[in-house]
Design an enzyme around this catalytic site. Sequence first.
Site, PDB file in Angstrom:
ATOM      1  N   CYS A   1       0.888  -1.175   0.000  1.00  0.00           N
ATOM      2  CA  CYS A   1       0.000   0.000   0.000  1.00  0.00           C
ATOM      3  C   CYS A   1       0.912   1.208   0.000  1.00  0.00           C
ATOM      4  CB  CYS A   1      -0.907  -0.009   1.228  1.00  0.00           C
ATOM      5  SG  CYS A   1      -1.865   1.515   1.403  1.00  0.00           S
TER       6      CYS A   1
ATOM      7  N   CYS B   1      -0.327   4.268   2.270  1.00  0.00           N
ATOM      8  CA  CYS B   1      -0.608   4.164   3.701  1.00  0.00           C
ATOM      9  C   CYS B   1      -0.193   2.779   4.186  1.00  0.00           C
ATOM     10  CB  CYS B   1      -2.091   4.434   3.919  1.00  0.00           C
ATOM     11  SG  CYS B   1      -2.603   4.367   5.630  1.00  0.00           S
ATOM     12  N   SER B   2      -1.144   1.919   4.514  1.00  0.00           N
ATOM     13  CA  SER B   2      -0.805   0.630   5.121  1.00  0.00           C
ATOM     14  C   SER B   2      -1.924  -0.387   4.946  1.00  0.00           C
ATOM     15  CB  SER B   2      -0.546   0.839   6.609  1.00  0.00           C
ATOM     16  OG  SER B   2      -1.673   1.489   7.191  1.00  0.00           O
ATOM     17  N   CYS B   3      -2.726  -0.284   3.880  1.00  0.00           N
ATOM     18  CA  CYS B   3      -3.875  -1.169   3.699  1.00  0.00           C
ATOM     19  C   CYS B   3      -3.419  -2.624   3.677  1.00  0.00           C
ATOM     20  CB  CYS B   3      -4.610  -0.826   2.400  1.00  0.00           C
ATOM     21  SG  CYS B   3      -5.309   0.831   2.453  1.00  0.00           S
TER      22      CYS B   3
END
Lengths: 197, 197, 221, 221
Positions: free
Chosen positions: B105, B108-110
């Site tokens: 991601c 972000c951090s999905c």
Amino acid sequence: MGHDHHHSHSSADAEIRAKALEALLVEKGLITTDVIDEVVRKYEEDIGPMNGARVVARAWTEPSYKKWLLEDGTAASADMGYTGKEGAKIVVLENTAEVHNVVVCTLCSCYPWPLLGLPPNWYKSYAYRSRVVREPRKVLSEFGLELGEDIEVRVWDSNSEIRYLVLPEQPAGTSDLSAGELTELVTRDSMIGVARL
Amino acid sequence: MGHDHHHSHSSADAEIRAKALEALLVEKGLITTDVIDEVVRKYEEDIGPMNGARVVARAWTEPSYKKWLLEDGTAASADMGYTGKEGAKIVVLENTAEVHNVVVCTLCSCYPWPLLGLPPNWYKSYAYRSRVVREPRKVLSEFGLELGEDIEVRVWDSNSEIRYLVLPEQPAGTSDLSAGELTELVTRDSMIGVARL
Amino acid sequence: MNSIHDMGGMHGFGKIPYEENEPVFHAPWEGRVYAMAMYTPKGVPGGFRYMIEKMEPATYLASSYYEKWMHARTQGLIESGDISQAELDEKIAYFRENAEARPPVVNDPERVAKALKAMYKTLPPDPAQPDPPKFKVGDAIRAKNMHPIGHTRLPRYCRGKQGVVDFVYDYWWVDDTPPAGEEHAIEPLYRIKFEAQTLWGEEAEPNQVLYIDMFESYLEV
Amino acid sequence: MNSIHDMGGMHGFGKIPYEENEPVFHAPWEGRVYAMAMYTPKGVPGGFRYMIEKMEPATYLASSYYEKWMHARTQGLIESGDISQAELDEKIAYFRENAEARPPVVNDPERVAKALKAMYKTLPPDPAQPDPPKFKVGDAIRAKNMHPIGHTRLPRYCRGKQGVVDFVYDYWWVDDTPPAGEEHAIEPLYRIKFEAQTLWGEEAEPNQVLYIDMFESYLEV
């Protein structure tokens, strides 16, 4: 939240590291103290926006010089004695009632040292570098300069070896002034293009 | 120079700020202590890569489940009880001898929480986020995974609401093992796609 | 917004920092911040992720992951008026001066049960469908060259690049910041496939493709 | 390289920090760093600017302008072997413990004269001309979508975008990091004009153009 405050808390540490570097360089004979002193003095006293202002005032008062300056900024600047580092190729951009030029260096801090000296912090700020190519009108309005949509805004990203100087419009009602008097009217910001006179 | 060390010197201060926030939220009745305790416990103990590993092991041992999983990852995961936050739409990507999938991601951090829990720091690191879309083979080689040029590398930037799980290839010589035994072989990294088994 | 969080394709961040046997949380406060971020029943004005993206880039880079989460949750509650900066500062000062002090303990099993239900609840993935999808699998599209100041899920490295529709998902709420006063739009979501050469030119690695999901309004022919 | 220094078009850096009556240097050490950076007769391996660009992004953003210059000069001298990290660390420790201590004073008027000559010397702008320029004023070109790991003067926000040749300058040494073992190439330099809409899409401001200089190898038809 503060922007571009550049961690002034580390400034004391920077001073220490600068002293350490100077001590090493002087001890190793790589530089001398008076070279450092004199370079600082030159850029603090002799090489600054007053040079560009003299060029601008001469262009306002001598049509043939203005023509030369716009055709060959490097030679016309050299004619006033303004040569040297960051001035290998100088291009002068004329502001008119219809066109407004503004200069930036998005990648770093390129700037015509022989004519303007070293750049101010805002010119080197992340805010200016990131924004003025994308939203110049909004940026200029933060400098107090509101430009109508009929004025074409030309942004110059000074990314390679060419250095740009903006030739501002001569203020109305100043045609009687001498070049010396006009020099006093020319601001650094007007020669970067974030102000008009 | 250290990278992604994330200024651990401020960690003590972060702890203080976290306490202050918790005190305010509890005093105002916006959250309760046991909700915080229980959420932490769930993600530390129950919601982690063991879930994804069970899904993978079942897919290896039940051809019809594998088919369903690849067609409708959300429903097939829900069948194992793996639903919830960051799992509204789960898509499962099959690694084969010819194709290698890897998930990131960049913004972000999905990450598919119901199947893998919360992502490891390296997945959230600036290095991984910035690099794996541009130079996946080089990044994978840092994880110890060297892929021949004949293998197509498919990078999945999990930027919106779809969450991706990689279905690794079943290791050779494991066809006699039970789903329970196979679960032990499946690593978190193989389900993100930075390792093969 | 084109902020530092949009880092796909950037150089300079070094090697991947891998940690063997990494714990879920590296310190108790991280887990508590995670729980407060996700289970405080208050929305973050403008959105949780946008709040993080608006951090000053130097601060963003220097903050750890859960520090960013704490920032978004805290700033969100301040902006929604649920807490004030002054009371927060007061509490921070208190805990700074009283290292052994702990937040008050209030328990409520009913709220725990509710939280656990929410933890396992899958959000409806298929909102009402307004218009049929404009594109179909195999269509050549171009990602728009857009630079919104609001939140967007279209990273810079894809903008202006040509790709192909690989799959058409259901309809989704568009995550981008909607125009003032409007709700989030509902649009078809597409899986788009890009060749690595299209994205990175001559520096691309061999035999690589990239898949990324795009809302319909990100696409043009 | 696509590092944080390539920030044209980014959001998130706030308002322009304007300072009235700003001094040339904000502290004496800044001026001394400037002089040491420019007048120490040693090159920086890989180039002065590239040395700055390779700083970790968080460090780059958190460092002031002349801190970056000091980094480039210092790191360059370490990499060229003119100073060692150990002797630097020792000196730093010394000045940290001796707040009143000053670097030794060594003067040499001849070196001052030489420095002043260099200060006013204009570098030759017109190296030997290998091939005639490929493009002429008015030609429609596209800036290459290139992502070199080395130094480049082609910012990301222009890459892949269509523009027009506005002026053909002389020949210049290309600043980009040359392939290993090669010298900097010499190429024609072009002034390229871009419409703001081409660069920024619908978010562009009205009646705006952008000029930027590009070496010939940055361009394709």
